[in-house]
Scaffold this active site. Structure first.
Site, PDB file in Angstrom:
ATOM      1  N   SER A 120     -30.190  10.977   6.832  1.00 40.90           N
ATOM      2  CA  SER A 120     -30.614   9.579   6.841  1.00 40.90           C
ATOM      3  C   SER A 120     -29.418   8.659   7.043  1.00 40.90           C
ATOM      4  CB  SER A 120     -31.283   9.241   5.509  1.00 40.90           C
ATOM      5  OG  SER A 120     -30.291   9.239   4.490  1.00 40.90           O
ATOM      6  N   LYS A 121     -29.761   7.417   7.341  1.00 39.66           N
ATOM      7  CA  LYS A 121     -28.743   6.387   7.501  1.00 39.66           C
ATOM      8  C   LYS A 121     -27.909   6.281   6.224  1.00 39.66           C
ATOM      9  CE  LYS A 121     -30.252   2.232   8.188  1.00 39.66           C
ATOM     10  NZ  LYS A 121     -30.965   1.023   8.610  1.00 39.66           N
ATOM     11  N   ARG A 122     -28.608   6.409   5.110  1.00 34.55           N
ATOM     12  CA  ARG A 122     -27.928   6.300   3.817  1.00 34.55           C
ATOM     13  C   ARG A 122     -26.894   7.414   3.620  1.00 34.55           C
ATOM     14  NH1 ARG A 122     -32.620   6.228   1.084  1.00 34.55           N
ATOM     15  NH2 ARG A 122     -33.537   4.714   2.496  1.00 34.55           N
TER      16      ARG A 122
END
Ligand code: GLU
Length: 504
Positions: free
Chosen positions: A261-263
């Protein structure tokens, strides 16, 4: 039949690794078979439209070297390639489905839908769907009298068209990666096909456009697998079953904890997008591989082998080699784990592989971004050749090559001071004087003078090389120190040494 594939992004944000890998596999498959790669913009959900996202997608493809044969920008015989511009084409298919009993008009308002969800929710089913159990209880052309439906339509009452999913059917298809996949249609809700604003939903538009654009193979992320039964039925109900593309659903790219994920990128400090992307709504920047200093060749190579191999141990491929070797059937069905260290290894290998000419532009740019002007072409080429094996990412050239063009701003004198003494100071004072008199300035004259003086003073040359390196480059890095002296020239060598000596 000629192969035609498509990448069909919705312009809702930046392109993450998984998205680029989807483009890449489509592209490689098309080119392997001498076919066409179509880029279609799926922008029918106007609420998710993000300004700049479409342009970003084009720029990413350009950077990666994956040029579409047909697209809203490149044109082509099956346009328009932006679904919002094809709006008027879709209604006829939705109406045809209604006429043939495969779809129906639904007039339920937002409030009625909310009420339905409240009324029918149970512990086992906390969010009831509009499906074969519920549709009989709602306001649609299956429950209302024909004249009532007619009157509602004639008075332009807002309505949608929904697919009527069969209660007890099983539908299946053969996925090129996963093999036979089947679904019970009764478990799927009656998806909206045409919205109240006249726009198709993704489900109707993707089927109609894959048909109209004569797509032969469609590879997309596995998150679309649950939609497959709806699409399978649409292909059948619209009478297009024999033209249905062959599908492959690509496995997820995994990060340190499940789906990448982006996170994860922000948390672990690696890029997850192809290029920098700033979300205009929240003004949040997500870092890109390009800006981190990856070469597109390395980025593409790394992505291609993330979940695919050609059956050998080979890992390094150019785009042409990938085109020659790619086989969609060899894509693994399990998720592939992204490893940033491995990604960097690919870049390092590509820096070694690429010739100086093709690196020059990128290196000059990264130096310029750091205030270093490298406009002497021949010099830049020589330096790139000399240091590229020491670099992993493009910004490493700032450290490894910058000092050739500009005296170091800081000197790591702490590395010299503990072993510094008057003898060494005397050595360098005299060495500078000798250097000033050297007539043919090259590596060997600088080195000979160094060794002769060290021998005369009975100091081990090894003790003197580190101080000299720090004087010339500022730190413990760079190629052979006498080679550095040769390249930066007599004046600069002397100036840098005099300055450093004044601080010691
Ligand atoms: N528009 C879909 C997306 O944004 C495309 C899915 C497909 O390729 O069918 O991913």
């Amino acid at each position: 039949m000629s192969v035609r594939v498509r990448f069909a992004p919705s312009p809702t944000g930046g392109l993450h690794l998984g998205g680029v890998r989807t483009v890449l596999y489509n592209y490689l498959f098309a080119k392997h078979h001498g076919g066409e790669f179509v880029l279609r913009i799926e922008d029918t959900d106007q609420t998710r439209f993000v300004p700049g996202a479409e342009e970003y997608i084009f720029n990413c493809l350009e950077w990666c070297g994956l040029t579409p044969d047909e697209s809203p920008v490149h044109g082509g015989p099956y346009g328009p390639y932006r679904q919002s511009e094809r709006k008027e084409m879709y209604r006829q298919y939705a109406e045809k489905l209604v006429t043939n009993g495969y779809a129906y008009y639904a007039f339920d308002t937002k409030e009625e839908l909310e009420q339905m969800r409240e009324q029918y929710k149970t512990e086992e089913n906390p969010s009831p769907q509009y499906d074969h159990r519920i549709r009989r209880k709602m306001r649609n052309s299956l429950t209302l009298a024909d004249d009532e439906v007619k009157a509602l339509l004639e008075s332009n009452t807002p309505h949608v068209i929904r697919i009527k999913m069969p209660e007890h059917d099983v539908v299946s298809f053969t996925d090129m990666i996963r093999g036979e996949v089947s679904f019970q249609t009764g478990l799927v809700d009656d998806k909206v096909l045409l919205k109240a604003d006249g726009m198709p939903t993704y489900h109707l538009a993707v089927v109609a456009d894959d048909y109209l654009m004569k797509i032969t193979h469609a590879f997309r992320g596995e998150e679309w697998l649950p939609s497959a039964p709806v699409h399978l039925l649409l292909w059948k109900y619209l009478g297009w079953e024999s033209s249905m593309p062959q599908w492959a659903h690509l496995p997820l790219i995994l990060g340190p904890n499940g789906k990448l994920s982006k996170r994860d990128g922000a948390k672990y400090g690696f890029p997850v997008f192809a290029m920098n992307w700033t979300d205009p709504k929240i003004n949040e920047l997500t870092e890109g591989f390009r800006e981190r200093g990856f070469l597109p060749e390395a980025f593409i190579n790394m992505l291609a082998v993330l979940g695919w191999n050609d059956g050998t141990e080979k890992e390094l491929y150019s785009l042409d080699e990938l085109i020659a070797s790619f086989d969609i059937k060899r894509v693994h069905s399990a998720g592939a784990k992204f490893d940033f260290e491995k990604a960097k290894w690919f870049n390092q290998e590509w820096l070694k592989r690429k010739d100086v000419q093709s690196l020059k532009y990128d290196v000059r740019t990264v130096l310029a971004n750091n205030g270093i002007v490298a406009d002497d072409d021949a010099l830049l080429e020589k330096i790139i050749e000399l240091v590229k094996e020491r670099c992993t990412l493009l910004p490493d050239f700032v450290q490894q090559a910058g000092f050739f063009f500009k005296a170091p701003e800081t000197l790591e004198l702490d590395a010299v001071k503990p072993k510094w003494n008057d003898e060494k100071k005397q050595f360098f004072t005299e060495y500078i004087d000798v250097l000033k008199t050297v007539s043919t300035w090259d590596m060997s004259s600088v080195e000979t003078a160094f060794k002769e003086l060290a021998a005369a003073k009975s100091i081990k040359p090894g003790e003197l090389q580190l101080p000299m390196r720090i004087m010339l480059v500022g730190g413990k890095f760079g190629p052979a120190v006498f080679q550095i002296a040769e390249i930066i020239g007599k004046d600069d060598t002397v100036k840098r040494m005099e300055y450093a000596l004044s601080l010691l």
